[in-house]
Design an enzyme around this catalytic site. Structure first.
Site, PDB file in Angstrom:
ATOM      1  N   ASP A   7      44.423 -27.463  -2.769  1.00 24.76           N
ATOM      2  CA  ASP A   7      43.053 -27.980  -2.863  1.00 24.76           C
ATOM      3  C   ASP A   7      42.206 -26.932  -3.566  1.00 24.76           C
ATOM      4  OD1 ASP A   7      42.651 -25.904  -1.072  1.00 24.76           O
ATOM      5  OD2 ASP A   7      41.811 -27.145   0.517  1.00 24.76           O
ATOM      6  N   ASP A  29      38.731 -24.763  -2.686  1.00 22.60           N
ATOM      7  CA  ASP A  29      37.752 -24.459  -1.634  1.00 22.60           C
ATOM      8  C   ASP A  29      36.528 -23.813  -2.260  1.00 22.60           C
ATOM      9  OD1 ASP A  29      39.665 -24.921   0.762  1.00 22.60           O
ATOM     10  OD2 ASP A  29      40.758 -23.486  -0.476  1.00 22.60           O
ATOM     11  N   ASP A  73      37.334 -28.845  -0.645  1.00 20.74           N
ATOM     12  CA  ASP A  73      36.676 -28.508   0.630  1.00 20.74           C
ATOM     13  C   ASP A  73      35.409 -27.708   0.321  1.00 20.74           C
ATOM     14  OD1 ASP A  73      38.832 -29.645   1.863  1.00 20.74           O
ATOM     15  OD2 ASP A  73      39.602 -27.802   2.762  1.00 20.74           O
TER      16      ASP A  73
HETATM   17  N1  DCT Z   1      39.624 -21.941   6.563  1.00 19.21           N
HETATM   18  C1  DCT Z   1      38.773 -21.744   7.628  1.00 19.21           C
HETATM   19  N2  DCT Z   1      38.314 -22.815   8.310  1.00 19.21           N
HETATM   20  C2  DCT Z   1      38.642 -24.056   7.938  1.00 19.21           C
HETATM   21  C3  DCT Z   1      39.495 -24.272   6.833  1.00 19.21           C
HETATM   22  C4  DCT Z   1      39.975 -23.167   6.163  1.00 19.21           C
HETATM   23  O1  DCT Z   1      38.444 -20.629   7.955  1.00 19.21           O
HETATM   24  N3  DCT Z   1      38.155 -25.081   8.615  1.00 19.21           N
HETATM   25  C5  DCT Z   1      40.089 -20.784   5.824  1.00 19.21           C
HETATM   26  C6  DCT Z   1      41.517 -20.368   6.008  1.00 19.21           C
HETATM   27  C7  DCT Z   1      42.059 -20.177   4.613  1.00 19.21           C
HETATM   28  C8  DCT Z   1      40.985 -20.669   3.680  1.00 19.21           C
HETATM   29  O2  DCT Z   1      39.909 -21.113   4.480  1.00 19.21           O
HETATM   30  C9  DCT Z   1      41.417 -21.754   2.727  1.00 19.21           C
HETATM   31  O3  DCT Z   1      42.164 -22.764   3.384  1.00 19.21           O
HETATM   32  P1  DCT Z   1      43.362 -23.513   2.659  1.00 19.21           P
HETATM   33  O4  DCT Z   1      42.861 -24.246   1.475  1.00 19.21           O
HETATM   34  O5  DCT Z   1      44.085 -24.320   3.681  1.00 19.21           O
HETATM   35  O6  DCT Z   1      44.314 -22.317   2.239  1.00 19.21           O
HETATM   36  P2  DCT Z   1      44.576 -21.664   0.822  1.00 19.21           P
HETATM   37  O7  DCT Z   1      44.925 -20.261   1.124  1.00 19.21           O
HETATM   38  O8  DCT Z   1      43.431 -21.913  -0.083  1.00 19.21           O
HETATM   39  O9  DCT Z   1      45.866 -22.429   0.322  1.00 19.21           O
HETATM   40  P3  DCT Z   1      46.032 -23.360  -0.970  1.00 19.21           P
HETATM   41  O10 DCT Z   1      46.047 -22.409  -2.129  1.00 19.21           O
HETATM   42  O11 DCT Z   1      47.317 -24.087  -0.799  1.00 19.21           O
HETATM   43  O12 DCT Z   1      44.862 -24.288  -0.996  1.00 19.21           O
HETATM   44 MG    MG Z   2      42.820 -23.890  -0.586  1.00 18.09          MG
END
Ligand code: DCT
Ligand code: MG
Length: 386
Positions: free
Chosen positions: A229, A231, A310
């Site tokens: 995704d 973020d 997100d």
């Molecule tokens: N996080 C958080 N609270 C949430 C969701 C996520 O604190 N409700 C944090 C934990 C890691 C970061 O945000 C990003 O989450 P992901 O997208 O699940 O992880 P990623 O490391 O970005 O993995 P990817 O590259 O696969 O998206």
């Molecule tokens: Mg991510």
């Protein structure tokens, strides 16, 4: 806690040893420079993984434990993999692993077998296991977690077609979108696509409130080339944070680029102490979206693809804690909190840092301030790939 042989589980380490920085580190060689800390937040973990053959195997074991509801064992394997990811070179022998922290007997046995035979029979067995394969397939759908996946598997379902034609199954809105856009969502998002989405976000903010800014967090901030995704964290002017995300959603809707949205209103409370449960979501205003990203050409014949996005919008004063929390990696964040609690008597989460001794909240203007409060060397985002 693991049902079988005990594995290194969270919080078992250094409870009586406040000077962990020096004494609990394990030395790879005789020089202190090569010490490996049991805490991911005291290791610099880049994306250059010299031990992929081991870490990939340990991650299969971790996922299998997660699917079995065995959180302790899952965390044990994830910690072991994380330690190996931080090493500056490949392990040359299983004996080297004896000097590393967080490697329990089960992890060591896997390393030994891989060193001897080139692969692990246990990992191969798991990868061929019908339950594991089906759980992995079901969990790859947006909105489906291990509990739902298990309930479907226990009903004898093994394929998407069987799930979608089973009359007793009622998908929720998220899962419906997950199946509808499965082809798109299961293709990793590239850094170039993340940059294009950032431009969409910037355009929306310019329209809504030109003083608001957006920063990429998550894996892309840590330097990853692909992610599941994108973020983003929004820095809104003081007092504006709760209005921004509904306005972004409205803007995307009016542009006909919104495929799905789940907005979670802020329940943030200034006086609340940090949460002990790592799994608990933060209380900031946030949303989980599926967005249409314009493309020149697409495998599906349309000029767009669906991407998961997100967004989080914390109050201005809590921005550094939220940025640190949302940058990840998940294990890095978990260990930061564990280190704060066990080694420093402080409570940390995505909202704040609290000193239990002085009963005060510690203010921060930057991520560096938070590391400093914890007496930790600053770790750059690209070194947080634990
Ligand atoms: N996080 C958080 N609270 C949430 C969701 C996520 O604190 N409700 C944090 C934990 C890691 C970061 O945000 C990003 O989450 P992901 O997208 O699940 O992880 P990623 O490391 O970005 O993995 P990817 O590259 O696969 O998206
Ligand atoms: Mg991510």
């Amino acid at each position: 806690m693991s049902a079988g042989r005990p594995l290194p589980v969270e919080d078992t380490h250094c409870i009586q040893n406040p000077a962990v920085d020096q004494r609990s580190c394990v030395h790879l060689s005789a020089t202190p420079e090569s010490a490996v800390s049991p805490y991911a937040c005291q290791r610099r973990t880049t994306l250059e993984n010299h031990n992929k053959i081991f870490t990939e195997a340990l991650e299969v074991l971790a996922l299998n434990s997660e699917f079995s509801g065995n959180q302790g064992s899952c965390l044990g394997f994830r910690r072991a993999a994380s330690v190996l990811k931080s090493l500056p070179a490949a392990l040359r022998s299983p004996e080297e692993a004896l000097r590393l922290p967080c490697l329990g007997d089960n992890s060591r046995a896997v390393l030994e077998e891989i060193c001897e035979c080139g692969s692990s029979s246990r990992v191969e067995e798991i990868q061929n296991d019908q339950r594991y394969r089906t759980m992995k397939l079901f969990c790859s759908v947006f909105g489906v977690g291990p509990k739902t996946a298990e309930s479907w598997f226990c009903r004898g379902l093994k394929t998407f077609e069987q799930v979608l034609t089973e009359p007793s199954i009622r998908l929720n809105r998220m899962q419906t979108a997950g199946f509808l856009f499965y082809e798109d969502i299961s293709v990793p998002v590239s850094r170039a696509e993340a940059a294009a989405l950032k431009m969409m976000m910037e355009e929306a903010l310019l329209f809504i409130n030109p003083s608001a800014t957006v920063t990429i967090t998550g894996g892309f901030r840590r330097g990853k080339e692909f992610g599941h995704d994108v973020d983003f964290i929004i820095k809104a002017p003081e007092g504006q944070e709760d209005r921004i995300l509904p306005a972004v959603i409205k803007r995307f809707k009016s542009q006909n680029v919104l495929l799905y949205s789940d907005f979670q209103k802020s329940t943030f409370d200034l006086r609340q102490l940090p949460n002990h449960r790592f799994e608990a979501m933060d209380r900031f205003s946030k949303c989980f979206l599926l967005v249409k990203l314009q493309m020149q050409e697409s495998r599906t014949g349309r000029n767009w693809r669906a991407v998961r996005v997100d967004l989080v919008a914390p109050p201005l004063e809590r921005f550094p804690y939220a940025l640190l929390g949302w940058t990840g990696s998940t294990l890095f964040e978990r260990d930061l909190r564990r280190f704060a609690r066990l080694e420093r008597g402080k409570l940390l989460d995505n909202h704040t840092l609290y000193d239990k001794t002085t009963k005060t909240f510690l203010p921060a203007n930057t991520e560096e301030d938070i590391f400093q409060h914890l007496g930790l060397e600053y770790i750059e985002p690209w070194q947080r790939n634990a």
